[in-house]
Enzyme design. Structure first.
Site, PDB file in Angstrom:
ATOM      1  N   HIS A 164      40.574  45.474  37.515  1.00 20.46           N
ATOM      2  CA  HIS A 164      39.700  45.017  36.433  1.00 20.46           C
ATOM      3  C   HIS A 164      40.161  45.554  35.087  1.00 20.46           C
ATOM      4  O   HIS A 164      40.739  46.632  35.001  1.00 20.46           O
ATOM      5  CB  HIS A 164      38.238  45.379  36.701  1.00 20.46           C
ATOM      6  N   ASP A 166      38.109  45.926  32.308  1.00 22.52           N
ATOM      7  CA  ASP A 166      37.106  46.677  31.556  1.00 22.52           C
ATOM      8  C   ASP A 166      37.121  48.150  31.919  1.00 22.52           C
ATOM      9  O   ASP A 166      37.600  48.549  32.976  1.00 22.52           O
ATOM     10  CB  ASP A 166      35.708  46.098  31.844  1.00 22.52           C
ATOM     11  N   ASP A 197      41.038  54.281  35.753  1.00 21.88           N
ATOM     12  CA  ASP A 197      40.070  53.298  36.266  1.00 21.88           C
ATOM     13  C   ASP A 197      39.950  52.139  35.279  1.00 21.88           C
ATOM     14  O   ASP A 197      39.089  52.160  34.416  1.00 21.88           O
ATOM     15  CB  ASP A 197      38.731  54.001  36.472  1.00 21.88           C
ATOM     16  N   GLU A 232      33.663  44.756  35.862  1.00 19.65           N
ATOM     17  CA  GLU A 232      33.462  45.444  37.132  1.00 19.65           C
ATOM     18  C   GLU A 232      32.468  46.584  36.972  1.00 19.65           C
ATOM     19  O   GLU A 232      31.650  46.844  37.852  1.00 19.65           O
ATOM     20  CB  GLU A 232      34.801  45.984  37.654  1.00 19.65           C
ATOM     21  N   GLU A 233      32.533  47.260  35.831  1.00 17.07           N
ATOM     22  CA  GLU A 233      31.657  48.419  35.611  1.00 17.07           C
ATOM     23  C   GLU A 233      30.203  47.996  35.389  1.00 17.07           C
ATOM     24  O   GLU A 233      29.330  48.840  35.238  1.00 17.07           O
ATOM     25  CB  GLU A 233      32.163  49.255  34.432  1.00 17.07           C
ATOM     26  N   ASP A 261      41.978  45.919  46.481  1.00 10.80           N
ATOM     27  CA  ASP A 261      41.389  46.180  45.162  1.00 10.80           C
ATOM     28  C   ASP A 261      41.496  47.676  44.887  1.00 10.80           C
ATOM     29  O   ASP A 261      41.925  48.457  45.737  1.00 10.80           O
ATOM     30  CB  ASP A 261      39.917  45.706  45.169  1.00 10.80           C
ATOM     31  N   HIS A 543      37.463  60.707  34.870  1.00 10.68           N
ATOM     32  CA  HIS A 543      36.709  59.613  34.261  1.00 10.68           C
ATOM     33  C   HIS A 543      35.726  60.052  33.186  1.00 10.68           C
ATOM     34  O   HIS A 543      35.019  59.243  32.594  1.00 10.68           O
ATOM     35  CB  HIS A 543      35.977  58.824  35.359  1.00 10.68           C
TER      36      HIS A 543
END
Ligand SMILES: *[C@@H]1O[C@H](CO)[C@@H](O)[C@H](O)[C@H]1NC(C)=O
Length: 573
Positions: A164, A166, A197, A232-233, A261, A543
């Site tokens: 992803h 985003d 991520d 996705e988030e 994924d 993160h």
């Protein structure tokens, strides 16, 4: 991926990890899983850490519970080594990855305008011109990206690789020592929001494909699909959902061989061994609204209990009645315990339990009791509950009428929506009887409304079943895990396997949160969430502020997928 529930996790030894805004990265998740394992498993057996080297020497040839994958020859050995070691080639890689981190693709739960994603599209098109020239490029729901390389053999289902664009927000900028959008590379690590991520993976897939084309290897026999969502988030309803619909319409249901994924890194140094925890299932999800309605009135003449008092009683009872831990064969964690028990260096009681857990309730109880006091591991073996919202009351001198609360649940394998409904009904009944009010649960009137009011418990939003777990008995599982084994043991870290002191243990596993893959369930039974990489999860500050990824991990993404695509999609000699 996003994990909104957990704020603080005790790691033992006074170590507390703070999750900025409740978000976790994939790597931090894995870190926590293992921290949990360490705390949960090793506390009573602290001496096991020092004895790791000589711990139980399970004869792997006896293993039947968790077969060790047979190595699959690395077809692209030369290119893999070139990608991993050639400094000239890496200069371009470093430059392109750094640029990807300079494009802000931050989203929030309530983002409506995704037009910033266009800049990321522009970056991709400029950086990977051969992919754009060679693939059929589809923009799905404006900013979702699907690159399709048709295969010449229509009998072979295409492979799909997902990531992803985003990222989560940066949080408090003053917590960062790095500019979150500079993409700075210090010779070893890249810093920036999204580094781990999951731009590392997304750009790695583009690099791998671009290089295959540049090397004249785009004559695919089996089709290849790269699919990139952009929210996705925030649950993937803009990106992955539409991509799933698009692919199902274009190719049909069950038309994809396998989807890989984002997920935990493939190579984790832990518990005296190396682990690859492949996420092969995800928990279900259900939010309930609880509403108590009473007539209200002036607060100088109150009843003994207002609707706030009544709902409080319900919440108190509900929280004090956690869901029971359960380990059923469908839970991929069963496979995790079997693999770790057979091939790893667990303390003996736990290793023994892991080996017989599938058939022996007592053994399962040993595992469940290990998990009991552990915040994180606990929820890989039970349904979670969290009272997340409460609303009610409007004036200091008037009685509250309607009061509502929302309870979030993540449903474990072995439980279902009914497990939750029956618990809600049980505690609802207690409150209804105690205060003489009505009760309606999931549209069913259990007690009619009285003059004192009623309680109504219903779904909030759309519930989601536990994901169908990907089988570890399929041919694809064997081949995929065989490739991972060869890649790490022979290509990336051969020196780590010289003495034979540590095993490389490849296991199924689950996550407490969900990824974009829930939108892809109709496309294939083979869904895996794992990604190349070997970050040291114990000191990677991934993160939160100063998110980073190391060059090695990025190079592994490129070289693993170069070989993976070549392996599955290009005709052998
Ligand atoms: C999958 O297929 C079923 C049956 O056709 C359908 O009801 C469901 O909505 C589909 N799921 C997705 C995510 O498209």
């Amino acid at each position: 991926m996003s994990f909104h529930d957990i704020k603080y996790i005790e790691l033992g030894d006074n170590e507390t990890v703070e999750k900025k805004r409740g978000f976790f990265s994939v790597k931090k998740l894995v870190f926590l899983v293992f921290a949990a394992l360490a705390v949960g498993f090793f506390h009573p057996y602290t001496n096991c850490f020092s004895e790791v080297g000589k711990a139980s020497s399970t004869s792997v040839s006896d293993s039947v519970l968790c077969p060790i994958p047979s190595k699959v020859p690395i077809k692209e050995h030369d290119v893999v080594q070139y990608i991993l070691t050639d400094k000239e080639y890496q200069k371009g890689v470093i430059d392109r990855f750094s640029k990807s981190l300079q494009v802000k693709t931050v989203i929030y739960d309530n983002t409506k305008d995704y037009s910033e994603m266009q800049k990321f599209h522009d970056y991709l098109e400029e950086s990977f011109p051969l992919v754009y020239k060679t693939a059929n490029v589809y923009k799905v729901n404006t900013y979702g990206l699907v690159f399709h390389f048709p295969g010449s053999n229509e009998n072979l289902k295409p492979i799909m690789l997902a990531a992803h664009m985003d990222t989560v927000p940066i949080g408090d900028p003053s917590d960062w020592n790095e500019n979150p959008f500079s993409g700075r590379f210090d010779g070893d690590k890249f810093y920036g929001r999204g580094a781990s991520d999951c731009k590392n993976l997304l750009v790695g897939l583009m690099e791998a494909t671009e290089k295959l084309i540049a090397d004249g290897k785009s004559d695919f026999e089996r089709g290849v699909i790269l699919a990139f969502g952009y929210d996705e988030e925030a649950s993937g309803w803009q990106g992955a959902y539409h991509i799933g619909q698009f692919i199902e319409e274009k190719f049909g249901a069950n038309s994809i061989e396998a989807i890989v994924d984002e997920g935990p890194v493939m190579f984790l140094d832990f518990m005296g061994d190396y682990y690859s925890m492949i996420i092969s299932g995800e928990k279900g999800y259900s939010d309930l609204t609880v509403e108590v309605n009473t007539p209200g009135g002036h607060s100088s003449l109150p009843k003994d209990h207002t609707s706030i008092g009544m709902i409080s009683r319900f919440i108190y009872d509900y929280e004090n009645d956690p869901f029971e831990a359960i380990l059923v064969p469908e839970n991929p964690m069963m496979g995790f315990f079997e693999c770790a028990a057979e091939q790893g260096h667990l303390p003996k009681p736990l290793a023994d339990a892991g080996k017989s857990a599938r058939s022996d309730k007592k053994a399962r109880d040993v595992i469940l009791s290990y998990s009991h006091d552990n915040t994180f591991l606990k929820y890989l073996l039970r349904t979670s509950q969290a009272i997340d919202i409460i609303n009610g009351g409007d004036k200091a001198n008037s009685l509250p009428r309607s009061v509502t609360a929302v309870i979030n649940h993540r449903i474990i394998y072995g439980n279902d929506f009914d497990t939750i409904w029956s618990k809600a009904a049980k505690h609802g009944t207690t409150v209804a009887n105690k205060y003489n009010i009505g009760l309606t649960v999931n549209d069913e009137v259990l007690f009619p409304e009285t003059e004192n009011g009623n309680m109504v418990i219903s779904y909030f939003g759309t519930p989601l079943k536990t994901a169908k777990a990907t089988s570890t008995e399929s041919e694809f599982w064997g081949e995929f895990t065989g490739l991972i084994k060869s890649f790490y043991e022979d290509e990336v870290f051969p020196e780590k396997f010289e003495t034979g002191a540590k095993n490389f243990i490849i296991t199924p596993s689950i996550m407490t949160g969900n990824t974009d893959t829930r939108h892809y369930w109709n496309l294939t039974d083979n869904i895996f969430r794992v990604q190349p990489g070997s970050l040291n999860i114990f000191d990677a500050n991934v993160h939160g502020p100063n998110e980073w990824v190391d060059l090695t991990t990025h190079l592994q993404s490129i070289s693993f997928y170069y070989n993976y695509i070549s392996h599955f999609s290009i005709k052998g000699e």
